[in-house]
Design a protein around this motif. Structure first.
Motif, PDB file in Angstrom:
ATOM      1  N   LYS A 147     -17.417 -26.247 -35.006  1.00 47.24           N
ATOM      2  CA  LYS A 147     -16.354 -27.203 -35.244  1.00 47.24           C
ATOM      3  C   LYS A 147     -15.623 -27.568 -33.964  1.00 47.24           C
ATOM      4  O   LYS A 147     -15.554 -26.624 -33.183  1.00 47.24           O
ATOM      5  CB  LYS A 147     -15.198 -26.257 -36.150  1.00 47.24           C
ATOM      6  CG  LYS A 147     -14.199 -27.179 -36.917  1.00 47.24           C
ATOM      7  CD  LYS A 147     -13.461 -26.450 -37.765  1.00 47.24           C
ATOM      8  CE  LYS A 147     -12.432 -27.199 -38.245  1.00 47.24           C
ATOM      9  NZ  LYS A 147     -11.820 -26.653 -39.459  1.00 47.24           N
ATOM     10  N   GLY A 148     -15.312 -28.700 -33.969  1.00 45.14           N
ATOM     11  CA  GLY A 148     -14.632 -29.252 -32.801  1.00 45.14           C
ATOM     12  C   GLY A 148     -15.375 -29.519 -31.495  1.00 45.14           C
ATOM     13  O   GLY A 148     -15.049 -29.833 -30.498  1.00 45.14           O
ATOM     14  N   SER A 149     -16.739 -29.577 -31.735  1.00 46.18           N
ATOM     15  CA  SER A 149     -17.756 -29.523 -30.745  1.00 46.18           C
ATOM     16  C   SER A 149     -18.793 -30.477 -31.115  1.00 46.18           C
ATOM     17  O   SER A 149     -18.890 -30.830 -32.329  1.00 46.18           O
ATOM     18  CB  SER A 149     -18.220 -28.536 -29.881  1.00 46.18           C
ATOM     19  OG  SER A 149     -19.253 -27.741 -30.825  1.00 46.18           O
ATOM     20  N   THR A 150     -19.755 -30.824 -30.184  1.00 45.67           N
ATOM     21  CA  THR A 150     -20.947 -31.809 -30.375  1.00 45.67           C
ATOM     22  C   THR A 150     -22.109 -30.742 -30.395  1.00 45.67           C
ATOM     23  O   THR A 150     -23.387 -31.123 -30.790  1.00 45.67           O
ATOM     24  CB  THR A 150     -21.092 -32.827 -29.408  1.00 45.67           C
ATOM     25  OG1 THR A 150     -21.159 -32.312 -27.950  1.00 45.67           O
ATOM     26  CG2 THR A 150     -20.039 -33.583 -29.157  1.00 45.67           C
ATOM     27  N   ARG A 151     -22.109 -29.567 -30.292  1.00 47.78           N
ATOM     28  CA  ARG A 151     -22.987 -28.637 -30.438  1.00 47.78           C
ATOM     29  C   ARG A 151     -23.359 -28.319 -32.145  1.00 47.78           C
ATOM     30  O   ARG A 151     -22.774 -28.102 -32.606  1.00 47.78           O
ATOM     31  CB  ARG A 151     -22.599 -27.139 -29.833  1.00 47.78           C
ATOM     32  CG  ARG A 151     -23.627 -26.310 -29.708  1.00 47.78           C
ATOM     33  CD  ARG A 151     -23.472 -24.964 -28.746  1.00 47.78           C
ATOM     34  NE  ARG A 151     -22.487 -25.297 -27.604  1.00 47.78           N
ATOM     35  CZ  ARG A 151     -21.369 -24.639 -27.460  1.00 47.78           C
ATOM     36  NH1 ARG A 151     -21.332 -23.653 -27.868  1.00 47.78           N
ATOM     37  NH2 ARG A 151     -20.803 -25.086 -26.307  1.00 47.78           N
ATOM     38  N   GLY A 152     -24.689 -28.368 -32.147  1.00 52.00           N
ATOM     39  CA  GLY A 152     -25.182 -28.168 -33.566  1.00 52.00           C
ATOM     40  C   GLY A 152     -26.594 -27.898 -33.336  1.00 52.00           C
ATOM     41  O   GLY A 152     -27.358 -28.063 -32.696  1.00 52.00           O
ATOM     42  N   THR A 153     -27.213 -27.600 -34.694  1.00 51.97           N
ATOM     43  CA  THR A 153     -28.732 -27.159 -34.656  1.00 51.97           C
ATOM     44  C   THR A 153     -29.054 -27.647 -36.333  1.00 51.97           C
ATOM     45  O   THR A 153     -28.129 -27.874 -37.153  1.00 51.97           O
ATOM     46  CB  THR A 153     -28.973 -25.806 -34.236  1.00 51.97           C
ATOM     47  OG1 THR A 153     -30.279 -25.760 -34.615  1.00 51.97           O
ATOM     48  CG2 THR A 153     -28.272 -24.680 -35.351  1.00 51.97           C
ATOM     49  N   LEU A 161     -30.335 -20.701 -34.940  1.00 51.72           N
ATOM     50  CA  LEU A 161     -29.946 -20.245 -33.846  1.00 51.72           C
ATOM     51  C   LEU A 161     -28.757 -21.215 -33.171  1.00 51.72           C
ATOM     52  O   LEU A 161     -29.376 -22.519 -33.104  1.00 51.72           O
ATOM     53  CB  LEU A 161     -31.063 -19.840 -32.924  1.00 51.72           C
ATOM     54  CG  LEU A 161     -32.055 -18.624 -33.180  1.00 51.72           C
ATOM     55  CD1 LEU A 161     -33.141 -18.714 -31.994  1.00 51.72           C
ATOM     56  CD2 LEU A 161     -31.058 -17.440 -33.396  1.00 51.72           C
ATOM     57  N   ILE A 162     -27.762 -20.776 -32.787  1.00 51.15           N
ATOM     58  CA  ILE A 162     -26.818 -21.540 -32.299  1.00 51.15           C
ATOM     59  C   ILE A 162     -25.849 -20.720 -31.082  1.00 51.15           C
ATOM     60  O   ILE A 162     -25.639 -19.704 -31.551  1.00 51.15           O
ATOM     61  CB  ILE A 162     -25.994 -22.418 -33.275  1.00 51.15           C
ATOM     62  CG1 ILE A 162     -25.012 -23.527 -32.651  1.00 51.15           C
ATOM     63  CG2 ILE A 162     -25.082 -21.280 -33.847  1.00 51.15           C
ATOM     64  CD1 ILE A 162     -24.588 -24.487 -33.675  1.00 51.15           C
ATOM     65  N   ALA A 163     -25.452 -21.385 -30.023  1.00 49.60           N
ATOM     66  CA  ALA A 163     -24.734 -20.466 -29.077  1.00 49.60           C
ATOM     67  C   ALA A 163     -23.174 -20.950 -29.636  1.00 49.60           C
ATOM     68  O   ALA A 163     -22.770 -22.276 -29.715  1.00 49.60           O
ATOM     69  CB  ALA A 163     -24.648 -21.108 -27.720  1.00 49.60           C
ATOM     70  N   ALA A 164     -22.411 -19.785 -29.689  1.00 51.39           N
ATOM     71  CA  ALA A 164     -21.020 -19.999 -30.094  1.00 51.39           C
ATOM     72  C   ALA A 164     -20.155 -18.805 -29.417  1.00 51.39           C
ATOM     73  O   ALA A 164     -20.945 -17.652 -29.523  1.00 51.39           O
ATOM     74  CB  ALA A 164     -20.776 -20.196 -31.689  1.00 51.39           C
ATOM     75  N   ASP A 165     -19.059 -18.914 -29.240  1.00 51.23           N
ATOM     76  CA  ASP A 165     -18.169 -17.640 -28.908  1.00 51.23           C
ATOM     77  C   ASP A 165     -17.685 -16.877 -30.017  1.00 51.23           C
ATOM     78  O   ASP A 165     -17.880 -17.614 -31.292  1.00 51.23           O
ATOM     79  CB  ASP A 165     -17.117 -18.328 -27.732  1.00 51.23           C
ATOM     80  CG  ASP A 165     -15.972 -19.109 -28.553  1.00 51.23           C
ATOM     81  OD1 ASP A 165     -15.539 -18.863 -29.606  1.00 51.23           O
ATOM     82  OD2 ASP A 165     -15.647 -19.966 -27.729  1.00 51.23           O
ATOM     83  N   ALA A 166     -16.932 -15.984 -30.106  1.00 45.68           N
ATOM     84  CA  ALA A 166     -16.531 -15.204 -31.172  1.00 45.68           C
ATOM     85  C   ALA A 166     -15.546 -15.872 -32.088  1.00 45.68           C
ATOM     86  O   ALA A 166     -15.341 -15.449 -33.213  1.00 45.68           O
ATOM     87  CB  ALA A 166     -15.986 -13.821 -30.421  1.00 45.68           C
ATOM     88  N   ARG A 167     -14.892 -16.838 -31.520  1.00 47.77           N
ATOM     89  CA  ARG A 167     -13.729 -17.444 -32.263  1.00 47.77           C
ATOM     90  C   ARG A 167     -14.114 -18.797 -32.758  1.00 47.77           C
ATOM     91  O   ARG A 167     -13.411 -19.430 -33.498  1.00 47.77           O
ATOM     92  CB  ARG A 167     -12.555 -17.430 -31.439  1.00 47.77           C
ATOM     93  CG  ARG A 167     -11.857 -16.353 -31.032  1.00 47.77           C
ATOM     94  CD  ARG A 167     -10.562 -16.461 -30.055  1.00 47.77           C
ATOM     95  NE  ARG A 167     -11.124 -16.716 -28.750  1.00 47.77           N
ATOM     96  CZ  ARG A 167     -10.315 -16.933 -27.870  1.00 47.77           C
ATOM     97  NH1 ARG A 167      -9.151 -16.959 -27.770  1.00 47.77           N
ATOM     98  NH2 ARG A 167     -10.978 -17.409 -26.566  1.00 47.77           N
TER      99      ARG A 167
END
Length: 80
Positions: free
Chosen positions: A47-53, A62-68
């Motif tokens: 959410k709030g980014s262009t990162r997706g899969t 599989l997706i890269a994301a931080d803990a929050r």
């Protein structure tokens, strides 16, 4: 000098803790339907980014994301 070192030593865990929370992890998951069948082609986005899969034929992603981070999961024919 001793007082300055004591102040710096007490602030170190605060800054180190914030650095650790900002690190990204790889999130792995599996999307299944009501009958526990894997769902292929489901979109997962940070959410709030262009990162997706997208899920594979086994419903795995599989997706890269931080803990929050919040993951938004959507697919045609289903509620987001």
């Amino acid at each position: 000098m001793k007082k300055l070192l004591l102040i710096l030593a007490s602030l170190l865990p605060v800054f180190a803790g914030n650095f650790c929370l900002a690190q990204e992890n790889t999130v792995r998951g599996k999307i299944t339907g009501a009958n526990n069948e894997p769902l292929q082609g489901v979109n997962i986005q940070v959410k709030g980014s262009t990162r997706g899969t997208v899920t594979d034929a086994s419903g795995v992603f599989l997706i890269a994301a931080d803990a929050r981070s919040v993951l938004v999961i959507s697919s045609i024919g289903f509620v987001t």
